[in-house]
Write an enzyme that holds these catalytic residues in place. Sequence first.
Site, PDB file in Angstrom:
ATOM      1  N   SER A 330       0.738  -1.004   0.396  1.00 16.17           N
ATOM      2  CA  SER A 330      -0.100   0.261  -0.489  1.00 16.17           C
ATOM      3  C   SER A 330       1.271   0.830  -0.205  1.00 16.17           C
ATOM      4  CB  SER A 330      -0.662  -0.352   1.760  1.00 16.17           C
ATOM      5  OG  SER A 330      -0.090   0.047   2.185  1.00 16.17           O
ATOM      6  N   TYR A 331       0.607   2.332   0.541  1.00 20.20           N
ATOM      7  CA  TYR A 331       1.251   3.391   0.072  1.00 20.20           C
ATOM      8  C   TYR A 331       2.076   3.640   1.217  1.00 20.20           C
ATOM      9  CZ  TYR A 331       1.834   9.018  -1.443  1.00 20.20           C
ATOM     10  OH  TYR A 331       2.035  10.168  -0.928  1.00 20.20           O
ATOM     11  N   PRO A 332       3.119   4.313   0.682  1.00 20.89           N
ATOM     12  CA  PRO A 332       4.287   3.906   1.535  1.00 20.89           C
ATOM     13  C   PRO A 332       4.416   5.346   2.328  1.00 20.89           C
ATOM     14  CG  PRO A 332       4.955   4.746  -0.333  1.00 20.89           C
ATOM     15  CD  PRO A 332       3.904   4.284  -0.666  1.00 20.89           C
TER      16      PRO A 332
END
Length: 669
Positions: A330-332
């Site tokens: 997922s978005y880091p």
Amino acid sequence: MSRILCVAEKPSIAKAVAGHLSGGTYQTHNTRETFIKNYVFDYDFGPPWGACSVTMTSVIGHLTGLDVGPELKNWSYPPPERLFDCPVMVNVPNDKKNIAKNIEEQARRASALFIWTDCDREGEHIGGEIRDAAKRGNHRIEVRRARFSNIERVHILNAARNLVNLDERQIEAVNARIELDLRIGYAFTRFLTLNLRNVGPELNDLMISYGSCQFPTLGFVVDRYFRVKNFVPETFWAIKVMYKREKIDVNFHWARHRLFDRHAAVVLYERCIASRHAKVTKTEEKPTKKWKPLPLTTVELQKMATKFLHLTGQEALAVAEKLYNNGFISYPRTETDRFDKAINLQALVQKQIPSEQWGQFAQGLVNGAFRAPRQGRNDDKAHPPIHPITFASPAVLGQNERKVYEFVVRRFLACCSEDAKGVATDVEIAYGDEVFTAHGVIVLERNYLDVYKYENWTGTAILPKFTVGERFEPTEALLVDGKTTPPGYLTEADLIALMDANGIGTDATMAEHIEKIQERQYARAVERGNRGGNEDAPAAPAARGGGRGRGGRGQAGRGGRGGTAGRGGGENRGSGIREFIPTALGVALIQGFDRMSFDMSLGKPFLRKEMELKMKAICEGRADKERVLRQSLLEYRQVYNQSSAELHILKNACRQYVLGHGEAAGGAG
DNA sequence: GCAAGGTC
């Protein structure tokens, strides 16, 4: 059918939202910008919009920049203080022109603009930039905003039906930050670079920059450097009691821990010896557990990566971004350490079953061992905690990608497991006039520890049986002495933690600031244990200025350091853990400002915290942007004037540390 | 030439 233009903050969100709204069927059109697509589909937004023809696109972060005019590009004239009141203007940088043009053109054909940027302050500001671009194409376009905190389908559909207005206060708050950072950064950078240039040949060609984040970051490094440097070891004495029962050496710890007064320690020790027998005063056996970790944030990812994966924070973030762009995680960039209820965690666990390394563990979770993750206290309302999206076979990943992916997955599986469980035993004895305790743990169920190899639960032993009231003669009772040891230099994990706690930078930029102070030659990273002699230390003949003189008593018992003699740097030799040491220039800058008669030094984190509070006040309507700006610029201008007046102090610090010209007038501290 | 903040 009315036309609606939707714009997200980044291409991945545009694609995800278009997928959900269209049910997966949309047309994709290329734009002049390689990474940006326009997705076209129909969607019913409900009243008052009804069925609409939608074009969904995105920007790539901020669309505009703020800069000074060409008349201020020359460093030699006018003087830097003009940067406090010169005109500044918003512009669209060249690499964003095509993105802005796309929005302008699409806006011309649309009756409304829906903004799908992240739900945070910067996202609101980007929303404002998108609106301004759209209005250039169509000044009558109606503007609304979607509020969403994850990209689960239901959540997105809900956001599409509950549009709100852009929050002008948040936009103004960010505008204030941007303008202050620009003016102050430029002014002090030119001031330092131009004024220190003639102090010595070492500084001739250097760019000596100031920034509201880079300077406090350096300040942390310098502060710790002085704490190490000025550390005076102190001798302490302690009573060690050991009793052997059932072939187990039970070590009892003195309740006083240690004393710095030898005479007192000897007296107490002799009373123990004289009494010969110890008496058990308390035994306790109770269930205990070791908590599983919290869901993963960016800051935590960077701290763990620097500790266990042999990567710098910046490398870890870059690798995580690549994994994200390939759809593996997922978005880091997130501050959130709690999962939204809507997200189907078990389905994500299931995807890890094919793994040869942790597939079995994942299978166990699916078969009933699954537990809901702990809920942290942070929610940025924009992104979920970092978690795996799909299974990535090790074969498709590079070496560092494999390490970071493995960490993200193991952390996620650990979050979805049960805490580790055990039984703790505590025994308290009275011996002479003193109290001693022994502590033991038996691990019964490892649970999450089986998959989360970065933690362990050992170092504790099984205790034999003791009964209250029983007396025994200790096998060994010794008076031992030791010396307190200095703390270590700052590790990257320490530094990130300090920045986080003090609000310096954001999850996405902390690593950049750490990089920046090295690029500017303010600090260096050295592998712990590989610090040879004095060669890494600044030329600091009289470094008495910075931290506290004595670390012993005050730091006793806190943290893992400053402890017993012999636990110095040696244990970490070759550990791969890097620590930060300021250069002579770095020390000189922080010391120079510290020695001036400011209420608050530029090297301290308070100024940034103040900025944060002011932004909050603007967001909550308690302050007005223009007044905040006027007030702050007035304050910084005073700091600037005073820095000019006391420039000799700064120059002396540079002569002292950088050129090694002995202790400067003005003294240390 | 200079900041910090988005994101690729």
